[in-house]
Design a protein around this motif. Structure first.
Motif, short mmCIF file in Angstrom:
data_model
loop_
_atom_site.label_atom_id
_atom_site.label_comp_id
_atom_site.label_asym_id
_atom_site.label_seq_id
_atom_site.Cartn_x
_atom_site.Cartn_y
_atom_site.Cartn_z
N ALA A 16 18.77 39.99 -67.00
CA ALA A 16 19.90 40.55 -67.75
C ALA A 16 19.81 40.18 -69.23
O ALA A 16 20.07 41.02 -70.11
CB ALA A 16 21.22 40.05 -67.16
N CYS A 17 19.43 38.93 -69.53
CA CYS A 17 19.31 38.50 -70.93
C CYS A 17 18.22 39.29 -71.65
O CYS A 17 18.40 39.70 -72.80
CB CYS A 17 19.00 37.01 -70.99
N PHE A 18 17.11 39.52 -70.99
CA PHE A 18 16.03 40.29 -71.60
C PHE A 18 16.47 41.73 -71.86
O PHE A 18 16.19 42.30 -72.93
CB PHE A 18 14.78 40.27 -70.70
N GLN A 19 17.14 42.31 -70.89
CA GLN A 19 17.57 43.70 -71.05
C GLN A 19 18.61 43.83 -72.16
O GLN A 19 18.59 44.79 -72.93
CB GLN A 19 18.10 44.24 -69.72
N GLU A 20 19.50 42.85 -72.27
CA GLU A 20 20.49 42.86 -73.35
C GLU A 20 19.82 42.73 -74.72
O GLU A 20 20.35 43.21 -75.73
CB GLU A 20 21.49 41.72 -73.16
N ALA A 21 18.65 42.09 -74.74
CA ALA A 21 17.90 41.94 -75.99
C ALA A 21 17.01 43.15 -76.27
O ALA A 21 16.24 43.16 -77.23
CB ALA A 21 17.05 40.67 -75.93
N GLY A 22 17.10 44.16 -75.42
CA GLY A 22 16.32 45.38 -75.63
C GLY A 22 14.90 45.31 -75.13
O GLY A 22 14.05 46.11 -75.55
N LEU A 23 14.62 44.37 -74.22
CA LEU A 23 13.27 44.20 -73.69
C LEU A 23 13.25 44.62 -72.22
O LEU A 23 14.07 44.15 -71.43
CB LEU A 23 12.82 42.74 -73.81
N ARG A 24 12.32 45.49 -71.87
CA ARG A 24 12.19 45.93 -70.47
C ARG A 24 11.60 44.79 -69.66
O ARG A 24 10.53 44.27 -69.97
CB ARG A 24 11.32 47.17 -70.39
N ALA A 25 12.30 44.39 -68.62
CA ALA A 25 11.86 43.24 -67.82
C ALA A 25 12.31 43.39 -66.38
O ALA A 25 13.31 44.05 -66.08
CB ALA A 25 12.42 41.94 -68.40
N LEU A 26 11.56 42.76 -65.50
CA LEU A 26 11.97 42.61 -64.11
C LEU A 26 11.58 41.22 -63.66
O LEU A 26 10.80 40.53 -64.32
CB LEU A 26 11.34 43.69 -63.21
N GLY A 27 12.15 40.80 -62.56
CA GLY A 27 11.93 39.44 -62.10
C GLY A 27 11.23 39.39 -60.75
O GLY A 27 11.40 40.30 -59.93
N CYS A 28 10.47 38.33 -60.57
CA CYS A 28 9.82 38.08 -59.29
C CYS A 28 10.06 36.63 -58.90
O CYS A 28 9.68 35.71 -59.64
CB CYS A 28 8.32 38.37 -59.38
N GLY A 29 10.70 36.44 -57.75
CA GLY A 29 10.95 35.10 -57.24
C GLY A 29 9.91 34.74 -56.19
O GLY A 29 9.81 35.42 -55.16
N LEU A 30 9.13 33.69 -56.47
CA LEU A 30 8.12 33.24 -55.53
C LEU A 30 8.51 31.94 -54.86
O LEU A 30 7.93 31.57 -53.84
CB LEU A 30 6.78 33.07 -56.25
N ILE A 31 9.47 31.24 -55.45
CA ILE A 31 9.97 29.99 -54.88
C ILE A 31 11.48 29.97 -54.95
O ILE A 31 12.09 30.71 -55.73
CB ILE A 31 9.39 28.74 -55.61
N GLU A 32 12.09 29.12 -54.14
CA GLU A 32 13.52 28.87 -54.24
C GLU A 32 13.76 27.37 -54.09
O GLU A 32 12.90 26.64 -53.59
CB GLU A 32 14.32 29.65 -53.19
N THR A 33 14.89 26.92 -54.57
CA THR A 33 15.20 25.49 -54.52
C THR A 33 16.19 25.21 -53.39
O THR A 33 17.16 25.94 -53.20
CB THR A 33 15.79 25.02 -55.85
N VAL A 34 15.92 24.13 -52.65
CA VAL A 34 16.76 23.74 -51.51
C VAL A 34 17.12 22.27 -51.67
O VAL A 34 16.23 21.42 -51.89
CB VAL A 34 16.01 23.96 -50.18
N ALA A 35 18.40 21.95 -51.56
CA ALA A 35 18.85 20.56 -51.70
C ALA A 35 18.31 19.70 -50.56
O ALA A 35 18.24 20.13 -49.41
CB ALA A 35 20.38 20.49 -51.71
N LEU A 36 17.91 18.48 -50.89
CA LEU A 36 17.45 17.52 -49.90
C LEU A 36 18.63 16.73 -49.34
O LEU A 36 19.65 16.57 -50.03
CB LEU A 36 16.43 16.57 -50.53
N PRO A 37 18.53 16.21 -48.13
CA PRO A 37 19.64 15.44 -47.54
C PRO A 37 20.07 14.26 -48.40
O PRO A 37 21.26 13.93 -48.45
CB PRO A 37 19.06 14.97 -46.20
N ASP A 38 19.13 13.61 -49.10
CA ASP A 38 19.47 12.44 -49.91
C ASP A 38 20.38 12.77 -51.08
O ASP A 38 20.98 11.88 -51.67
CB ASP A 38 18.19 11.78 -50.44
N ALA A 39 20.47 14.05 -51.45
CA ALA A 39 21.32 14.43 -52.58
C ALA A 39 22.78 14.06 -52.32
O ALA A 39 23.52 13.70 -53.24
CB ALA A 39 21.20 15.93 -52.84
N ALA A 40 23.19 14.12 -51.06
CA ALA A 40 24.58 13.79 -50.73
C ALA A 40 24.89 12.31 -50.94
O ALA A 40 26.05 11.94 -51.18
CB ALA A 40 24.87 14.17 -49.28
N ALA A 41 23.87 11.46 -50.88
CA ALA A 41 24.07 10.02 -51.05
C ALA A 41 23.63 9.54 -52.43
O ALA A 41 23.36 8.36 -52.63
CB ALA A 41 23.29 9.26 -49.98
#
Length: 241
Positions: A16-41
């Motif tokens: 969205a930021c690229f398109q608002e700046a007038g630049l043609r762009a698309l995104g590709c997600g190859l990874i995602e982030t997942v919280a580890l159990p230790d984050a709660a502690a």
């Protein structure tokens, strides 16, 4: 057209930021982030360590830290944030927040040095397996250090795209981490990737990408969308598009 390689959760905002700046762009997600159990502690372990400085390496780490706080919890800790978004999140609950410049591991190390705290104890809130440069450098200088791995990056079984594209549509690929670069080389054709123009966010990533075979690599001044857009416009100018 620009192909933005970022964790899945960040793609829509970046495109969205690229398109608002007038630049043609698309995104590709190859990874995602997942919280580890230790984050709660996190909080009991963090306060037990009693650090002088807390380094927060991403918005994901900042969000997990803030979510662990109770509404009334405050502290006199000094935070070093990687990037404006991370600094903004931390500033919502803390007054002593330093934004690393540049927004990378080198900038974190420079910020720690500039604060001139004698023998600081440093806590690092980060993703699993990341930021080895910081850890190795601080350890080499005998600085007390504790890592808090709050999340991990998971390689997606199938890439997530914000729009369909053909390889010939892409003039430039943008990547913000070595993990994403490696994921791209595990999925896309090496010849195509190596022939493309790239924008990366640090000299370290440029070296990593060059070792994989890429020839045309431009380094931005940071990893925020505004930095990447500025770099994209510079690349666009050199290509006379």
């Amino acid at each position: 057209m620009y192909l933005i390689l970022r964790p899945k959760a960040k793609l829509a905002d970046s495109v969205a930021c690229f398109q608002e700046a007038g630049l043609r762009a698309l995104g590709c997600g190859l990874i995602e982030t997942v919280a580890l159990p230790d984050a709660a502690a996190l909080l009991p372990a963090l306060f037990e360590f009693n650090p002088d400085l807390v380094v927060v390496t991403s918005t994901v780490a900042a969000d997990l830290y803030i979510n662990a706080l109770t509404h009334s919890q405050t502290s006199s800790l000094v935070f070093i944030a990687v990037g404006a978004s991370t600094a903004k999140r931390l500033s919502s609950r803390h007054t002593q927040v330093v934004q690393a410049r540049p927004s990378n591991s080198e900038g974190i190390l420079a910020s720690i040095s500039h604060l001139k705290i004698k023998n600081p104890k440093v806590a690092i809130l980060k993703g699993k397996g990341g930021r080895n440069l910081i850890i190795d450098t601080l350890s080499a200088n005998s600085i007390a250090l504790k890592e808090f791995d709050l999340y991990e990056r998971i390689l997606l079984k199938e890439p997530y795209y914000t729009a369909h594209f053909e390889a010939n549509d892409i003039q430039c690929i943008i990547a913000t981490s070595t993990e994403i670069i490696d994921a791209a080389y595990n999925f896309f054709a090496h010849d195509w990737l190596s022939k493309c123009q790239w924008i990366v966010v640090s000299k370290r990533l440029k070296q990593h990408l060059s070792a994989l075979g890429a020839k045309h690599i431009f380094t931005s001044n940071g990893a925020t969308d505004s930095h990447l857009i500025a770099a994209a416009n510079q690349v666009k100018g050199t290509q006379h598009e």
